[in-house]
Motif scaffolding. Sequence first.
Motif, PDB file in Angstrom:
ATOM      1  N   ASP A 144       0.676  -1.120   0.048  1.00 57.10           N
ATOM      2  CA  ASP A 144       0.082   0.047  -0.077  1.00 57.10           C
ATOM      3  C   ASP A 144       0.908   1.174  -0.012  1.00 57.10           C
ATOM      4  O   ASP A 144       0.378   2.287  -0.496  1.00 57.10           O
ATOM      5  CB  ASP A 144      -1.046  -0.022   1.111  1.00 57.10           C
ATOM      6  CG  ASP A 144      -2.219  -1.019   1.143  1.00 57.10           C
ATOM      7  OD1 ASP A 144      -2.205  -1.772  -0.032  1.00 57.10           O
ATOM      8  OD2 ASP A 144      -2.833  -1.121   2.211  1.00 57.10           O
ATOM      9  N   SER A 145       1.911   1.351   0.800  1.00 58.14           N
ATOM     10  CA  SER A 145       2.846   2.254   0.820  1.00 58.14           C
ATOM     11  C   SER A 145       3.928   2.337  -0.508  1.00 58.14           C
ATOM     12  O   SER A 145       4.749   3.336  -0.481  1.00 58.14           O
ATOM     13  CB  SER A 145       3.822   2.646   1.979  1.00 58.14           C
ATOM     14  OG  SER A 145       4.391   1.336   2.192  1.00 58.14           O
ATOM     15  N   ASN A 146       3.792   1.254  -1.322  1.00 59.21           N
ATOM     16  CA  ASN A 146       4.733   1.165  -2.565  1.00 59.21           C
ATOM     17  C   ASN A 146       6.262   1.315  -1.915  1.00 59.21           C
ATOM     18  O   ASN A 146       7.245   1.722  -2.659  1.00 59.21           O
ATOM     19  CB  ASN A 146       4.463   2.503  -3.376  1.00 59.21           C
ATOM     20  CG  ASN A 146       4.758   1.788  -4.869  1.00 59.21           C
ATOM     21  OD1 ASN A 146       4.700   0.715  -5.293  1.00 59.21           O
ATOM     22  ND2 ASN A 146       5.220   2.705  -5.638  1.00 59.21           N
ATOM     23  N   ASP A 147       6.189   0.587  -0.643  1.00 52.30           N
ATOM     24  CA  ASP A 147       7.916   0.524  -0.562  1.00 52.30           C
ATOM     25  C   ASP A 147       8.285  -0.953  -0.823  1.00 52.30           C
ATOM     26  O   ASP A 147       8.300  -1.854  -0.200  1.00 52.30           O
ATOM     27  CB  ASP A 147       7.590   0.513   1.162  1.00 52.30           C
ATOM     28  CG  ASP A 147       8.969   0.421   1.856  1.00 52.30           C
ATOM     29  OD1 ASP A 147      10.017   0.121   1.259  1.00 52.30           O
ATOM     30  OD2 ASP A 147       9.106   1.204   2.962  1.00 52.30           O
ATOM     31  N   ALA A 148       9.193  -0.987  -1.943  1.00 51.47           N
ATOM     32  CA  ALA A 148       9.634  -2.102  -2.388  1.00 51.47           C
ATOM     33  C   ALA A 148      10.592  -2.576  -1.527  1.00 51.47           C
ATOM     34  O   ALA A 148      10.742  -3.952  -1.313  1.00 51.47           O
ATOM     35  CB  ALA A 148      10.420  -1.595  -3.864  1.00 51.47           C
ATOM     36  N   GLY A 149      11.582  -1.926  -0.868  1.00 49.85           N
ATOM     37  CA  GLY A 149      12.601  -2.692   0.077  1.00 49.85           C
ATOM     38  C   GLY A 149      11.812  -3.439   1.249  1.00 49.85           C
ATOM     39  O   GLY A 149      12.174  -4.283   1.373  1.00 49.85           O
ATOM     40  N   LEU A 150      10.853  -2.461   1.838  1.00 55.44           N
ATOM     41  CA  LEU A 150      10.069  -3.250   3.013  1.00 55.44           C
ATOM     42  C   LEU A 150       9.439  -4.505   2.357  1.00 55.44           C
ATOM     43  O   LEU A 150       9.305  -5.560   2.937  1.00 55.44           O
ATOM     44  CB  LEU A 150       9.126  -2.143   3.466  1.00 55.44           C
ATOM     45  CG  LEU A 150       8.176  -2.822   4.388  1.00 55.44           C
ATOM     46  CD1 LEU A 150       9.189  -3.184   5.741  1.00 55.44           C
ATOM     47  CD2 LEU A 150       7.247  -1.814   5.112  1.00 55.44           C
ATOM     48  N   LEU A 151       8.806  -4.624   1.146  1.00 52.49           N
ATOM     49  CA  LEU A 151       8.188  -5.655   0.624  1.00 52.49           C
ATOM     50  C   LEU A 151       9.039  -6.726   0.521  1.00 52.49           C
ATOM     51  O   LEU A 151       8.821  -7.987   1.014  1.00 52.49           O
ATOM     52  CB  LEU A 151       7.442  -5.506  -0.711  1.00 52.49           C
ATOM     53  CG  LEU A 151       6.805  -6.567  -1.332  1.00 52.49           C
ATOM     54  CD1 LEU A 151       5.560  -7.029  -0.434  1.00 52.49           C
ATOM     55  CD2 LEU A 151       6.082  -6.058  -2.752  1.00 52.49           C
ATOM     56  N   ALA A 152      10.048  -6.645  -0.150  1.00 54.03           N
ATOM     57  CA  ALA A 152      11.168  -7.586  -0.323  1.00 54.03           C
ATOM     58  C   ALA A 152      11.479  -8.189   1.163  1.00 54.03           C
ATOM     59  O   ALA A 152      11.577  -9.529   1.215  1.00 54.03           O
ATOM     60  CB  ALA A 152      12.503  -7.179  -0.961  1.00 54.03           C
ATOM     61  N   GLU A 153      11.885  -7.509   2.085  1.00 52.23           N
ATOM     62  CA  GLU A 153      12.258  -7.827   3.609  1.00 52.23           C
ATOM     63  C   GLU A 153      11.091  -8.586   3.992  1.00 52.23           C
ATOM     64  O   GLU A 153      11.423  -9.689   4.802  1.00 52.23           O
ATOM     65  CB  GLU A 153      12.774  -6.467   4.175  1.00 52.23           C
ATOM     66  CG  GLU A 153      12.913  -6.901   5.609  1.00 52.23           C
ATOM     67  CD  GLU A 153      13.308  -5.718   6.386  1.00 52.23           C
ATOM     68  OE1 GLU A 153      12.790  -5.663   7.681  1.00 52.23           O
ATOM     69  OE2 GLU A 153      13.621  -4.614   5.664  1.00 52.23           O
ATOM     70  N   VAL A 154       9.839  -8.375   4.063  1.00 51.79           N
ATOM     71  CA  VAL A 154       8.847  -8.835   4.929  1.00 51.79           C
ATOM     72  C   VAL A 154       8.183 -10.179   4.174  1.00 51.79           C
ATOM     73  O   VAL A 154       7.964 -11.130   4.919  1.00 51.79           O
ATOM     74  CB  VAL A 154       7.760  -7.647   5.355  1.00 51.79           C
ATOM     75  CG1 VAL A 154       8.021  -6.776   6.325  1.00 51.79           C
ATOM     76  CG2 VAL A 154       6.986  -7.219   3.982  1.00 51.79           C
ATOM     77  N   ALA A 155       8.369  -9.960   2.758  1.00 44.10           N
ATOM     78  CA  ALA A 155       8.057 -11.297   2.008  1.00 44.10           C
ATOM     79  C   ALA A 155       9.146 -12.317   2.387  1.00 44.10           C
ATOM     80  O   ALA A 155       8.709 -13.687   2.440  1.00 44.10           O
ATOM     81  CB  ALA A 155       7.728 -10.825   0.563  1.00 44.10           C
TER      82      ALA A 155
END
Length: 129
Positions: A55-66
């Motif tokens: 939702d926040s379009n935070d690619a780095g966070l997405l990579a990390e949490v996924a």
Amino acid sequence: MTNSSSAESTGTWRLIQPEQVLDMAINDVEFLTELIDLFVALAPEQMQDIRRAIDSNDAGLLAEVAHAYKGTVGNYTQTGPYPLLQSLENDGKSADLQASQSKFQTLEQEINALLTELETLKTEVNQSL
């Protein structure tokens, strides 16, 4: 465990292989119950983290949490939600989140299915005591 082979033959086990999950818990039913309870308890928070990243379009966070959640899910299955988490991790690494929302919706369904199978397994192994 009761009815393992009949559960498999009726298609109850789409995502997990009960014997492998039991092996992971060293055939300790109490330990297995604790692992499943912890997984179930943390699943909503981990899914929220993924949703927040998308939702926040935070690619780095997405990579990390996924990536982190993929490791946890991988303890139980390499199908269903696992490849979706790998794909979401890759979306984050490539900073291309265009398809991530759609993948997340499918992931929600797959995680719910995994949670259901794990709860069923927990019930079955506890009934067999």
